[in-house]
Structures are given as C-alpha cells and as structure tokens.
Write a protein that holds these residues in place. Structure first.
Motif, PDB file in Angstrom:
ATOM      1  N   LEU A  45       0.716  -1.295   0.041  1.00  0.00           N
ATOM      2  CA  LEU A  45      -0.062   0.030  -0.042  1.00  0.00           C
ATOM      3  C   LEU A  45       0.780   1.193  -0.062  1.00  0.00           C
ATOM      4  CD1 LEU A  45      -2.719  -1.102   2.470  1.00  0.00           C
ATOM      5  CD2 LEU A  45      -3.090  -0.870   0.020  1.00  0.00           C
ATOM      6  N   LEU A  46       2.116   1.274   0.633  1.00  0.00           N
ATOM      7  CA  LEU A  46       2.609   2.347   0.887  1.00  0.00           C
ATOM      8  C   LEU A  46       3.499   2.637  -0.436  1.00  0.00           C
ATOM      9  CD1 LEU A  46       4.520   4.542   2.638  1.00  0.00           C
ATOM     10  CD2 LEU A  46       6.138   2.653   2.915  1.00  0.00           C
ATOM     11  N   VAL A  47       3.988   1.682  -1.087  1.00  0.00           N
ATOM     12  CA  VAL A  47       4.514   1.808  -2.539  1.00  0.00           C
ATOM     13  C   VAL A  47       3.408   2.251  -3.745  1.00  0.00           C
ATOM     14  CG1 VAL A  47       5.750   0.657  -4.774  1.00  0.00           C
ATOM     15  CG2 VAL A  47       6.223   0.126  -2.216  1.00  0.00           C
ATOM     16  N   GLY A  48       2.272   1.400  -3.569  1.00  0.00           N
ATOM     17  CA  GLY A  48       1.272   2.029  -4.296  1.00  0.00           C
ATOM     18  C   GLY A  48       0.689   3.315  -4.153  1.00  0.00           C
ATOM     19  N   GLY A  49       0.569   3.763  -2.909  1.00  0.00           N
ATOM     20  CA  GLY A  49       0.161   5.056  -2.571  1.00  0.00           C
ATOM     21  C   GLY A  49       1.193   6.217  -3.058  1.00  0.00           C
ATOM     22  N   ALA A  50       2.612   5.956  -2.740  1.00  0.00           N
ATOM     23  CA  ALA A  50       3.728   6.797  -3.320  1.00  0.00           C
ATOM     24  C   ALA A  50       3.534   6.949  -4.730  1.00  0.00           C
ATOM     25  CB  ALA A  50       5.098   6.375  -2.667  1.00  0.00           C
ATOM     26  N   THR A  97       2.328  10.276  -9.061  1.00  0.00           N
ATOM     27  CA  THR A  97       1.683  10.811 -10.419  1.00  0.00           C
ATOM     28  C   THR A  97       0.868  11.855 -10.481  1.00  0.00           C
ATOM     29  OG1 THR A  97       1.861   8.283 -10.962  1.00  0.00           O
ATOM     30  CG2 THR A  97       0.305   9.672 -12.118  1.00  0.00           C
ATOM     31  N   ASN A  98       0.004  12.086  -9.551  1.00  0.00           N
ATOM     32  CA  ASN A  98      -0.660  13.102  -9.326  1.00  0.00           C
ATOM     33  C   ASN A  98      -0.048  14.675  -9.207  1.00  0.00           C
ATOM     34  OD1 ASN A  98      -3.221  11.834  -9.526  1.00  0.00           O
ATOM     35  ND2 ASN A  98      -3.095  11.133  -7.379  1.00  0.00           N
ATOM     36  N   LEU A  99       0.843  14.437  -8.475  1.00  0.00           N
ATOM     37  CA  LEU A  99       2.148  15.677  -8.246  1.00  0.00           C
ATOM     38  C   LEU A  99       2.427  16.246  -9.866  1.00  0.00           C
ATOM     39  CD1 LEU A  99       3.790  15.055  -4.902  1.00  0.00           C
ATOM     40  CD2 LEU A  99       2.159  16.775  -5.472  1.00  0.00           C
ATOM     41  N   ALA A 100       2.968  15.104 -10.509  1.00  0.00           N
ATOM     42  CA  ALA A 100       3.549  15.389 -11.762  1.00  0.00           C
ATOM     43  C   ALA A 100       2.400  15.846 -12.544  1.00  0.00           C
ATOM     44  CB  ALA A 100       3.969  14.194 -12.170  1.00  0.00           C
ATOM     45  N   ASP A 101       1.419  15.341 -12.597  1.00  0.00           N
ATOM     46  CA  ASP A 101       0.176  15.857 -13.489  1.00  0.00           C
ATOM     47  C   ASP A 101      -0.123  17.001 -13.254  1.00  0.00           C
ATOM     48  OD1 ASP A 101      -1.748  15.263 -15.451  1.00  0.00           O
ATOM     49  OD2 ASP A 101      -3.211  15.140 -14.044  1.00  0.00           O
ATOM     50  N   ALA A 102      -0.376  17.469 -11.731  1.00  0.00           N
ATOM     51  CA  ALA A 102      -0.575  18.759 -11.397  1.00  0.00           C
ATOM     52  C   ALA A 102       0.482  19.718 -11.972  1.00  0.00           C
ATOM     53  CB  ALA A 102      -0.719  18.934 -10.053  1.00  0.00           C
ATOM     54  N   LYS A 103       1.727  19.418 -11.668  1.00  0.00           N
ATOM     55  CA  LYS A 103       2.785  20.354 -12.161  1.00  0.00           C
ATOM     56  C   LYS A 103       2.796  20.590 -13.639  1.00  0.00           C
ATOM     57  CE  LYS A 103       7.735  20.624 -11.642  1.00  0.00           C
ATOM     58  NZ  LYS A 103       9.123  19.914 -11.470  1.00  0.00           N
ATOM     59  N   GLY A 104       2.360  19.523 -14.386  1.00  0.00           N
ATOM     60  CA  GLY A 104       2.478  19.574 -16.158  1.00  0.00           C
ATOM     61  C   GLY A 104       1.174  20.483 -16.418  1.00  0.00           C
ATOM     62  N   GLN A 105       0.154  20.248 -15.718  1.00  0.00           N
ATOM     63  CA  GLN A 105      -1.014  21.173 -16.202  1.00  0.00           C
ATOM     64  C   GLN A 105      -0.786  22.691 -15.753  1.00  0.00           C
ATOM     65  OE1 GLN A 105      -4.794  19.775 -14.893  1.00  0.00           O
ATOM     66  NE2 GLN A 105      -4.145  17.759 -14.969  1.00  0.00           N
ATOM     67  N   ALA A 106       0.001  22.828 -14.832  1.00  0.00           N
ATOM     68  CA  ALA A 106       0.294  24.368 -14.477  1.00  0.00           C
ATOM     69  C   ALA A 106       1.070  24.787 -15.161  1.00  0.00           C
ATOM     70  CB  ALA A 106       0.587  24.389 -13.048  1.00  0.00           C
ATOM     71  N   LYS A 107       2.202  24.181 -15.869  1.00  0.00           N
ATOM     72  CA  LYS A 107       2.927  24.513 -16.860  1.00  0.00           C
ATOM     73  C   LYS A 107       2.383  24.910 -18.271  1.00  0.00           C
ATOM     74  CE  LYS A 107       7.663  23.697 -18.736  1.00  0.00           C
ATOM     75  NZ  LYS A 107       7.232  24.062 -20.136  1.00  0.00           N
ATOM     76  N   PRO A 154       1.838  13.928 -18.753  1.00  0.00           N
ATOM     77  CA  PRO A 154       3.312  13.643 -18.320  1.00  0.00           C
ATOM     78  C   PRO A 154       3.415  12.651 -17.527  1.00  0.00           C
ATOM     79  CG  PRO A 154       1.925  15.442 -16.864  1.00  0.00           C
ATOM     80  CD  PRO A 154       0.983  15.013 -18.116  1.00  0.00           C
ATOM     81  N   LYS A 155       4.737  11.896 -17.540  1.00  0.00           N
ATOM     82  CA  LYS A 155       4.990  10.785 -16.928  1.00  0.00           C
ATOM     83  C   LYS A 155       6.009  11.085 -15.691  1.00  0.00           C
ATOM     84  CE  LYS A 155       4.628   7.643 -20.755  1.00  0.00           C
ATOM     85  NZ  LYS A 155       5.152   6.628 -21.711  1.00  0.00           N
ATOM     86  N   LEU A 156       6.121  10.150 -14.852  1.00  0.00           N
ATOM     87  CA  LEU A 156       7.023  10.698 -13.893  1.00  0.00           C
ATOM     88  C   LEU A 156       8.388  10.749 -14.194  1.00  0.00           C
ATOM     89  CD1 LEU A 156       6.002   7.677 -11.087  1.00  0.00           C
ATOM     90  CD2 LEU A 156       5.310  10.045 -11.171  1.00  0.00           C
TER      91      LEU A 156
END
Length: 440
Positions: A27-32, A37-47, A131-133
């Motif tokens: 669960l820890l690896v999956g959650g990480a 992924t969500n952080l990378a996606d949010a960062k890509g959308q903002a850019k 975006p990917k990781l």
C-alpha cells in the motif's frame, strides 16, 4: 517445516505480522506512486496553462513546438491557421477557455488548453502528452519497490528470532508441566523471573495451581491412608472373631460373644461408610432440598433422644432454646448436624453439656458446650479434617469414633451458607458455635 512448528504460536504470529507488513508496504509503494503521478500531472498542467497564457499575450513569439508542448492557432470558426499536432490528435475538438482538458486516442492520453489570443478573435491551443514521472521519482519508487522485499525478509527474520526468544519462558513452563505430569512430583514449581510481566504472572498462576493440586493430592493420599487404617481394625477383629467361633467355640455363649463383637465392628464399618457417602454427596456440590421447619422443636426432640445416653454417662444437660424458631433448610441434614455435635460433646464432657438456641438479627445461633479437657490451640483448625481426632490417645480410649463427625458438621453448615467456629479453654470447656442465616 514440521507440523508442530507450523502450529506454534511463534510461527503463526510471525506469519500474520509478515502478511500485515507485506500488505502495508504494498500500500505504501502504491500510494507513493499515485501521489507522485498526481503531483507530476498537476505540475504539468500548471506549466501548460502558464506557457499558453504567456504565448497568447505575445503571439509574435509563436513556435509550433516548444519544451514538449505543441501549439496550434485557430480562427474563431475553427479553421487552422498554423499548427503542430501530435500524432493521432483530433484537430476539431471544441474550444473551452476554462481548465485543462484531457482526451485519449488509441491508448495515448493528451492534455490541451485553449485561450483567446490577445487583441484578436483567434484561439491558441496548447497540446501535450500526459506527463509521466521524472527520472528521479522513478528511481525513488524503483528503489522502494526493490527494498521492500528485503525489508520484509529482515523484519520477518528479526521478528521471528525476537518472538522465539520471548517465548522461551513459555516453552520452559510447558516442559516443566510435562515433567511434572510424567513424574507426578507436584512439589516441583515453574521458575519465576524477577521481572513483573505477563509471563511471570502466568508462571505464578501455574505455581498456585500446582500448589492446589499438591494439596489435593496429599489430601487424597491421607484420605486413602486413613480409610485403610480405620477399616483395618474392624476387619481384623471380625476375621479373628469369626475364626475363633468357627474353630474354637464349644458352646452357644462363646459363639454369641463372638457374634456380638462381629456385629459391633460391622456397625462401626457401616457408620464409617455412611458418613463417607454423606460427605461425598455434600462435597459434590449438588443442591440440597430445603423446606421450612421448626428448628426449636427438632432440637428439643434430638435432646430428648440423647437424654438416656447422658443419664447413663452421668452427665447433666442444660438447655436454653428459644421457641418457634422457624428455619428454611434441609431438616435431615440439620438433625445429623445436631446429632454429631451432641455425640462429640458426650465423648469429652466431664459433668455437663450446655445447648442454646436463639435468633439474633437475621441469623439463628446454636451453641453446644462441654466441660471436657478442651482442645489445644494448635489443633483447633485440624479438628475439621477427616479422620482427625484431638488428643488421639485419650479419644481412642474413650470412644470408637472415626473422626468424621466434625468434618460432616462443617460441610452441612457450609451447605446452608452458615459459619461454624470453635473456642476452647484447656482443662475447662469447649464451645461449638453454629451461625445459620434465616432464609425464606
């Protein structure tokens, strides 16, 4: 692994917490991975939004592809003026100047953002692959995925060793208990550590249980010894008298004497067996039938029945009985209680016996006092034991009792939720006090 090890508590606990840790790490690896992924996606959308808005303010800087973003310039009716599209992307998607939109074509996900060109009716569309990781995050997640199994192995091995060491006292308890069972040596005890914890308390509990078993075992041995001892004498007398009558009696009077001796010893054996059976029934814990009866009347009748025996022994009976004392209990057992107390008093009284009965608060108090030689203080607790007789040499000389009467008295009193106690003054008197609760 043997069946015993598979069923051991250490193995089961290790298995359960290993599964728990494995699930937790998964669960820890999956959650990480999801968070990254969500952080990378949010960062890509903002850019994507930021670069598109900046280019729309100064369209002269237009380039069809810049920093991973494809740009297309549309008229307001949807005609493409200039463009650069990724492969398979649909060019005729409607405009929407709100949030970043997402579309999937042939398994590839694209994100696009529309904005009006400054001081113009044209539209600027920016498109990018979802975006990917980044490499650093992929390396981190990969390292975590690789380290997780090693961590599980280390935790499982370390935990198993710790649990096995922690359960050593339990194994010692088991081995000691097994050794006691095989040797029947109930004097042995389980070692108790100085540390106050669950295992030390468990060991103490086991030792208390062993002490109780030892006492029960010793009582049983003593009981068997005493029964054998008490039966040996009458049986020996019966055999001797019957052999004498068979081989040597020459006339009827001799045969009658032998028969009377045999009859007397047989009665003693019968009394012993009856009292043993009655004690067994009482100690079995079965409920006794109860009813309301006049305790004063019953006691007066018992005293009247004993009067001839007392006169024959030259004893004076003093009695003070409160009339009409109604009691809820087992009348037959209460008769046996009174009979045994009077019989005991008759054995040791020198001149008189005193009996009192009275109600006090919610109890009825019965006392029986004799003016005999008394009982030593060290023997007061022992007289309730089966076959124990105070001052045995004197007792045996005066009576043929078997030492069960007072044990039976105590059991009858306890069966009626009452209390019994004895007080004695050497050379003067002994008083038995019975306290029975009044019940309805």
């Amino acid at each position: 692994m043997s069946f015993r090890k598979k069923n051991s508590i250490v193995f089961k606990v290790t298995l359960w917490y290993s599964v728990f840790i494995l699930v937790l790490l998964s669960l820890l690896v999956g959650g990480a991975y999801l968070v990254a992924t969500n952080l990378a996606d949010a960062k890509g959308q903002a850019k994507l939004q930021e670069d598109t808005l900046e280019l729309a303010q100064d369209i002269k800087e237009y380039e069809s592809f810049d920093d991973g973003i494809y740009y297309a310039l549309y008229t307001k009716d949807g005609t493409v003026l200039r463009s650069s599209f990724p492969r398979n992307f649909k060019q005729n998607l409607p405009f929407s100047q709100e949030n970043v939109k997402q579309v999937t074509v042939k398994g590839v996900t694209y994100q696009y953002f529309d904005v009006r060109v400054k001081d113009s009716s044209d539209w600027l569309r920016a498109i990018r692959l979802r975006p990917k990781l980044d490499h650093e995050m992929l390396f981190f997640l990969g390292s975590l995925a690789l380290a997780a199994p090693l961590l599980v192995v280390a935790v499982v091995f370390g935990g198993y060793r710790i649990l096995k060491r922690a359960f050593i006292p339990v194994e010692q308890m088991s081995q000691t208990a097994l050794a006691i069972t095989k040797s029947h040596d109930y004097t042995e005890r389980i070692p108790v550590t100085q540390k106050e914890n669950e295992l030390s308390r468990l060991a103490q509990t086991f030792n208390k249980m062993l002490a109780s078993i030892e006492r029960s075992f010793e009582r049983e041995k003593q009981f068997n010894h005493d029964v054998s001892h008490e039966l040996r004498t009458p049986i020996a007398v019966i055999l001797a008298e019957s052999e004498y009558a068979k081989d040597y009696a020459t006339h009827l009077d001799e045969a009658k004497d032998s028969a009377q001796t045999i009859n007397r010893q047989a009665k003693n054996m019968k009394e012993l067996l009856e009292q043993l059976l009655e004690l067994t029934r009482l100690e079995a814990g079965q409920p006794i039938p109860c009813a309301t009866f006049d305790l004063s009347e019953m006691l007066a009748q018992q005293l009247a029945d004993q009067q001839k025996i007392l006169i024959k022994k030259g004893l004076i009976l003093k009695q003070e009985l409160e009339p009409e004392v109604l009691y809820y209990g087992n009348e037959l057992l209460c008769q046996r209680l009174v009979a045994n107390l009077l019989s005991n008093a008759c054995k040791f009284a020198q001149k008189e016996i005193s009996v009192t009965l009275k109600k006090q608060a919610q109890n009825v108090i019965l006392t029986v006092t004799d003016d005999g030689h008394g009982i030593k203080e060290t023997e007061l607790d022992k007289i309730w034991d089966k076959f124990y007789q105070s001052d045995q040499a004197r007792s045996k000389a005066q009576n043929n009792g078997v030492g069960l009467g007072l044990a039976l008295v105590k059991d009858i009193v306890l069966k009626h939720q009452g209390q019994v106690k004895v007080t004695s003054t050497l050379g003067k008197k002994t008083t038995f006090t019975i306290t029975l609760p009044l019940r309805h």
